[in-house]
Design an enzyme around this catalytic site. Structure first.
Site, PDB file in Angstrom:
ATOM      1  NE  ARG A  64      -4.229   1.833   1.999  1.00  0.00           N
ATOM      2  CZ  ARG A  64      -4.175   2.456   3.182  1.00  0.00           C
ATOM      3  NH1 ARG A  64      -3.489   2.712   4.258  1.00  0.00           N
ATOM      4  NH2 ARG A  64      -5.231   3.468   3.133  1.00  0.00           N
ATOM      5  CG  HIS A  68      -1.449   5.182  -0.579  1.00  0.00           C
ATOM      6  ND1 HIS A  68      -2.359   5.866   0.530  1.00  0.00           N
ATOM      7  CD2 HIS A  68      -2.262   4.091  -0.979  1.00  0.00           C
ATOM      8  CE1 HIS A  68      -3.456   5.112   0.533  1.00  0.00           C
ATOM      9  NE2 HIS A  68      -3.484   4.078  -0.352  1.00  0.00           N
ATOM     10  CG  ASN A  96      -1.651   8.508   2.932  1.00  0.00           C
ATOM     11  OD1 ASN A  96      -2.195   7.628   2.157  1.00  0.00           O
ATOM     12  ND2 ASN A  96      -0.955   9.703   2.247  1.00  0.00           N
ATOM     13  CG  HIS A 195      -8.239  -3.936  -0.794  1.00  0.00           C
ATOM     14  ND1 HIS A 195      -9.368  -3.222  -1.364  1.00  0.00           N
ATOM     15  CD2 HIS A 195      -7.339  -2.972  -0.779  1.00  0.00           C
ATOM     16  CE1 HIS A 195      -9.053  -2.113  -1.397  1.00  0.00           C
ATOM     17  NE2 HIS A 195      -7.872  -1.649  -1.218  1.00  0.00           N
TER      18      HIS A 195
END
Length: 329
Positions: A64, A68, A96, A195
């Protein structure tokens, strides 16, 4: 005879090569540190492996983090920078914080690299390597990562909101946001499979559990038994910001296709997960990925390589940070 795993790795290598040929202008290359810091990738892998021995959940955090990072200003390590008295950095935006994790693993890898080859390996490349290793060490497989990224010197929390897709987006919004970063709708569904590992804070989905759209009930697209289970884990009156649940109900520490099987069972945790069944094209991709574990892993690896090329800084642009949390003085 070639094993199925070996064959899959060969297929991924082929697609990585294709992507590289299409993106030579980025000046990234496999084996970038071969001469300047030969053990760079193995050092990063060692740091990730050590971290996973302590907490397997950190693998999802590292994947992640890379995502990001790349979606805001490109893959240049800006998500790693700390806030200062005069600037609120990306990591401290509500998109975040406090959900992003894995920073200490990147710090550890950077410290090990600085001890071996000072000032050579960028934080942005460490992120790309760590994300690959996290996928591999949780049941995915190894794939080649192009390197040569340099680190950016700007990190603005305000830029996260217009670049990162929130968990409330519908299919059209998700497709548009990923398209802005150069991805097809199929690649968007493929990357959503990240996910399959990790946890989510209750605050990201509790709106689906209580009085959804004024109905005094849960989101009707959510399986009733699953909704009841989530309500037990995430009480409506809780003030604990640290409550979290696994994003994949079956194998939350293994990179597999159970994420897609959960969606088909109406157990997609985020509305942006479950919403994939409302569009014929994305629903078809969900079903296809659920049926083909090796096929999804191949596509995921290729999409990760492509993501790692977004707006990279190379050559004389940016810098090689000595500390991933602060720009060089």
């Amino acid at each position: 005879m070639v094993s199925s795993k070996k064959l899959t790795q060969l297929c991924v290598t082929f697609w990585v090569a294709v992507l590289f040929c299409q993106s030579v202008q980025s000046h990234l290359q496999v084996g970038f540190y071969r001469n300047s810091c030969g053990r760079a990738e193995s050092i990063v892998r060692g740091a990730v492996r050590d971290a996973l021995r302590q907490d397997r959940g950190v693998a999802a955090g590292l994947v992640r983090l890379h995502f990001h990072d790349c979606f805001v200003r490109g893959c240049e390590g800006s998500v790693l920078l700390d806030s200062t008295s005069s600037n609120k950095a990306e990591k401290h935006s509500t998109a975040n914080y406090p959900s992003l994790r894995g920073f200490e693993v990147i710090d550890d890898a950077k410290a090990r690299l600085e001890a071996e080859c000072k000032g050579v390996v960028s934080c942005a490349d460490i992120l790309a390597f760590a994300a690959r290793d996290s996928f591999d060490l949780t049941g995915g497989f190894d794939y080649d990562v192009q390197a040569g990224r340099r680190d950016g010197i700007v990190s603005l929390a305000s830029e996260t909101y217009s670049n990162l897709p929130p968990p409330t987006f519908n299919v059209d919004q998700l497709t548009k946001r990923f398209s802005e970063k150069g991805f097809t709708q199929e690649e968007m569904v493929t990357l959503s499979g990240a996910h399959t590992i990790g946890n989510s804070h209750c605050s990201s989905f509790t709106y689906r559990l209580y009085n959804f759209s004024g109905t005094n009930s849960h989101d009707p697209s959510l399986d009733s038994q699953y909704a009841a289970s989530l309500r037990k884990s995430c009480p409506q009156d809780s003030t604990d910001p640290n409550l979290e649940v696994p994003m994949d109900t079956r194998t939350p520490t293994i990179s597999d296709v159970n994420y897609y099987k959960d969606i088909l069972a109406n157990r997609g945790l985020f509305s942006s997960d479950q919403i994939l069944l409302t569009n014929p094209a994305t629903a078809s991709e969900v079903k296809s990925n659920a049926r083909s574990p090796s096929g999804w892993k191949k596509k995921f690896a290729a999409a990760m390589v492509k993501m790692g090329q977004i707006e990279v800084l190379t050559g004389n642009k940016g810098e090689i940070r000595a500390n991933c949390r602060v720009i060089n003085s």
